[in-house]
Design a protein around this motif. Sequence first.
Motif, PDB file in Angstrom:
ATOM      1  N   LEU A  53      40.142  80.552  66.983  1.00  0.00           N
ATOM      2  CA  LEU A  53      40.806  79.256  66.929  1.00  0.00           C
ATOM      3  C   LEU A  53      41.691  79.119  68.160  1.00  0.00           C
ATOM      4  CD1 LEU A  53      41.214  76.737  65.083  1.00  0.00           C
ATOM      5  CD2 LEU A  53      43.215  77.922  64.154  1.00  0.00           C
ATOM      6  N   ILE A  54      41.379  78.145  69.028  1.00  0.00           N
ATOM      7  CA  ILE A  54      42.158  77.944  70.254  1.00  0.00           C
ATOM      8  C   ILE A  54      42.830  76.574  70.295  1.00  0.00           C
ATOM      9  CG2 ILE A  54      40.783  79.574  71.599  1.00  0.00           C
ATOM     10  CD1 ILE A  54      39.590  76.913  72.946  1.00  0.00           C
ATOM     11  N   GLY A  55      42.550  75.716  69.311  1.00  0.00           N
ATOM     12  CA  GLY A  55      43.168  74.397  69.283  1.00  0.00           C
ATOM     13  C   GLY A  55      43.104  73.795  67.904  1.00  0.00           C
ATOM     14  N   PHE A  56      44.054  72.899  67.626  1.00  0.00           N
ATOM     15  CA  PHE A  56      44.130  72.280  66.313  1.00  0.00           C
ATOM     16  C   PHE A  56      44.924  70.987  66.424  1.00  0.00           C
ATOM     17  CE2 PHE A  56      46.251  71.527  62.245  1.00  0.00           C
ATOM     18  CZ  PHE A  56      45.218  71.724  61.330  1.00  0.00           C
ATOM     19  N   VAL A  57      44.525  69.981  65.675  1.00  0.00           N
ATOM     20  CA  VAL A  57      45.326  68.784  65.496  1.00  0.00           C
ATOM     21  C   VAL A  57      45.143  68.308  64.065  1.00  0.00           C
ATOM     22  CG1 VAL A  57      43.582  67.143  66.363  1.00  0.00           C
ATOM     23  CG2 VAL A  57      45.999  66.531  66.424  1.00  0.00           C
ATOM     24  N   ASN A  58      46.241  67.883  63.455  1.00  0.00           N
ATOM     25  CA  ASN A  58      46.257  67.399  62.083  1.00  0.00           C
ATOM     26  C   ASN A  58      46.297  65.872  62.114  1.00  0.00           C
ATOM     27  OD1 ASN A  58      46.562  67.191  59.309  1.00  0.00           O
ATOM     28  ND2 ASN A  58      48.654  67.953  59.285  1.00  0.00           N
ATOM     29  N   VAL A  59      45.519  65.215  61.264  1.00  0.00           N
ATOM     30  CA  VAL A  59      45.489  63.758  61.182  1.00  0.00           C
ATOM     31  C   VAL A  59      45.907  63.359  59.771  1.00  0.00           C
ATOM     32  CG1 VAL A  59      44.106  61.669  61.485  1.00  0.00           C
ATOM     33  CG2 VAL A  59      43.564  63.724  62.827  1.00  0.00           C
ATOM     34  N   VAL A  60      47.117  62.857  59.655  1.00  0.00           N
ATOM     35  CA  VAL A  60      47.603  62.352  58.369  1.00  0.00           C
ATOM     36  C   VAL A  60      47.417  60.846  58.357  1.00  0.00           C
ATOM     37  CG1 VAL A  60      49.212  64.270  58.062  1.00  0.00           C
ATOM     38  CG2 VAL A  60      50.000  62.169  59.145  1.00  0.00           C
ATOM     39  N   TRP A  61      47.534  60.240  57.164  1.00  0.00           N
ATOM     40  CA  TRP A  61      47.318  58.790  57.111  1.00  0.00           C
ATOM     41  C   TRP A  61      48.065  58.167  55.962  1.00  0.00           C
ATOM     42  CZ3 TRP A  61      42.234  56.615  54.805  1.00  0.00           C
ATOM     43  CH2 TRP A  61      41.870  57.312  53.658  1.00  0.00           C
ATOM     44  N   ASP A  62      48.040  56.844  55.947  1.00  0.00           N
ATOM     45  CA  ASP A  62      48.716  56.094  54.897  1.00  0.00           C
ATOM     46  C   ASP A  62      47.751  55.678  53.794  1.00  0.00           C
ATOM     47  OD1 ASP A  62      47.236  54.089  56.136  1.00  0.00           O
ATOM     48  OD2 ASP A  62      48.936  52.736  56.428  1.00  0.00           O
ATOM     49  N   GLY A  63      46.532  56.147  53.851  1.00  0.00           N
ATOM     50  CA  GLY A  63      45.523  55.772  52.867  1.00  0.00           C
ATOM     51  C   GLY A  63      44.833  54.466  53.204  1.00  0.00           C
ATOM     52  N   GLY A  64      45.172  53.886  54.322  1.00  0.00           N
ATOM     53  CA  GLY A  64      44.598  52.602  54.720  1.00  0.00           C
ATOM     54  C   GLY A  64      44.261  52.559  56.195  1.00  0.00           C
ATOM     55  N   ALA A  65      44.957  51.706  56.925  1.00  0.00           N
ATOM     56  CA  ALA A  65      44.599  51.416  58.313  1.00  0.00           C
ATOM     57  C   ALA A  65      45.242  52.337  59.342  1.00  0.00           C
ATOM     58  CB  ALA A  65      44.978  49.969  58.645  1.00  0.00           C
ATOM     59  N   HIS A  66      46.259  53.104  58.960  1.00  0.00           N
ATOM     60  CA  HIS A  66      47.025  53.875  59.929  1.00  0.00           C
ATOM     61  C   HIS A  66      46.817  55.379  59.772  1.00  0.00           C
ATOM     62  CE1 HIS A  66      49.447  50.400  61.218  1.00  0.00           C
ATOM     63  NE2 HIS A  66      49.235  49.995  59.970  1.00  0.00           N
ATOM     64  N   ALA A  67      46.508  56.028  60.882  1.00  0.00           N
ATOM     65  CA  ALA A  67      46.426  57.489  60.943  1.00  0.00           C
ATOM     66  C   ALA A  67      47.427  57.968  61.991  1.00  0.00           C
ATOM     67  CB  ALA A  67      45.013  57.934  61.309  1.00  0.00           C
ATOM     68  N   PHE A  68      47.866  59.194  61.844  1.00  0.00           N
ATOM     69  CA  PHE A  68      48.923  59.738  62.688  1.00  0.00           C
ATOM     70  C   PHE A  68      48.556  61.155  63.120  1.00  0.00           C
ATOM     71  CE2 PHE A  68      50.397  56.966  59.403  1.00  0.00           C
ATOM     72  CZ  PHE A  68      51.308  56.112  60.011  1.00  0.00           C
ATOM     73  N   LEU A  69      48.745  61.457  64.391  1.00  0.00           N
ATOM     74  CA  LEU A  69      48.518  62.816  64.880  1.00  0.00           C
ATOM     75  C   LEU A  69      49.779  63.648  64.686  1.00  0.00           C
ATOM     76  CD1 LEU A  69      46.719  62.356  68.309  1.00  0.00           C
ATOM     77  CD2 LEU A  69      45.706  62.713  66.048  1.00  0.00           C
ATOM     78  N   LEU A  70      49.590  64.856  64.196  1.00  0.00           N
ATOM     79  CA  LEU A  70      50.674  65.823  64.061  1.00  0.00           C
ATOM     80  C   LEU A  70      50.175  67.191  64.507  1.00  0.00           C
ATOM     81  CD1 LEU A  70      52.046  64.977  60.493  1.00  0.00           C
ATOM     82  CD2 LEU A  70      53.093  64.382  62.680  1.00  0.00           C
ATOM     83  N   ASP A  71      51.096  67.990  64.999  1.00  0.00           N
ATOM     84  CA  ASP A  71      50.820  69.411  65.268  1.00  0.00           C
ATOM     85  C   ASP A  71      49.683  69.649  66.254  1.00  0.00           C
ATOM     86  OD1 ASP A  71      52.823  70.324  63.418  1.00  0.00           O
ATOM     87  OD2 ASP A  71      51.456  69.766  61.813  1.00  0.00           O
ATOM     88  N   THR A  72      49.536  68.804  67.264  1.00  0.00           N
ATOM     89  CA  THR A  72      48.527  69.055  68.284  1.00  0.00           C
ATOM     90  C   THR A  72      48.923  70.314  69.041  1.00  0.00           C
ATOM     91  OG1 THR A  72      48.246  66.664  68.533  1.00  0.00           O
ATOM     92  CG2 THR A  72      47.285  68.073  70.247  1.00  0.00           C
ATOM     93  N   VAL A  73      48.041  71.288  69.051  1.00  0.00           N
ATOM     94  CA  VAL A  73      48.371  72.554  69.708  1.00  0.00           C
ATOM     95  C   VAL A  73      47.118  73.168  70.333  1.00  0.00           C
ATOM     96  CG1 VAL A  73      48.123  73.910  67.558  1.00  0.00           C
ATOM     97  CG2 VAL A  73      49.567  74.777  69.418  1.00  0.00           C
ATOM     98  N   VAL A  74      47.306  73.718  71.519  1.00  0.00           N
ATOM     99  CA  VAL A  74      46.243  74.430  72.230  1.00  0.00           C
ATOM    100  C   VAL A  74      46.809  75.785  72.651  1.00  0.00           C
ATOM    101  CG1 VAL A  74      44.774  74.446  74.298  1.00  0.00           C
ATOM    102  CG2 VAL A  74      45.174  72.302  73.063  1.00  0.00           C
ATOM    103  N   ALA A  75      46.014  76.826  72.506  1.00  0.00           N
ATOM    104  CA  ALA A  75      46.433  78.164  72.922  1.00  0.00           C
ATOM    105  C   ALA A  75      46.866  78.130  74.388  1.00  0.00           C
ATOM    106  CB  ALA A  75      45.291  79.160  72.727  1.00  0.00           C
TER     107      ALA A  75
END
Length: 131
Positions: A53-75
């Motif tokens: 695992l050298i990279g990761f990004v989490n995509v959270v959302w509001d259950g509708g039209a909006h998504a949000f990036l969190l915890d973008t990380v690269v080794a």
Amino acid sequence: MTITYEWRGDFDNASLNALHADGFGSPVARTDWRTRVSRHSLGWVCAREDGSLIGFVNVVWDGGAHAFLLDTVVAAHRRSRGVGAALVAAAAGGARAAKCEWLHVDFEEHLRSFYADVCGFRETAAGLIAL
């Protein structure tokens, strides 16, 4: 060496905790990422090179039209090679496939060029309250 990107890819907590420590320069935590993303995320993207695992990004959302990036990380040893941009592109694709209309990201000033110039985010007015 080939890098692969997988929407909702499999990972183990130890590997993601180690990646976060490397990427953010912090001690290795014992976060239960599997439970966290299962409860709160639309999806996530894992970047792997030779099984690691050298990279990761989490995509959270509001259950509708909006998504949000969190915890973008690269080794640290894989930065400045397009891994982060490819993670964000895959995250945008996953959010688009889920019918989200907007992808949001908050970032620190030193990451402005990455998110705006490399990934194509445009600036908007926003607010923040420190809790």
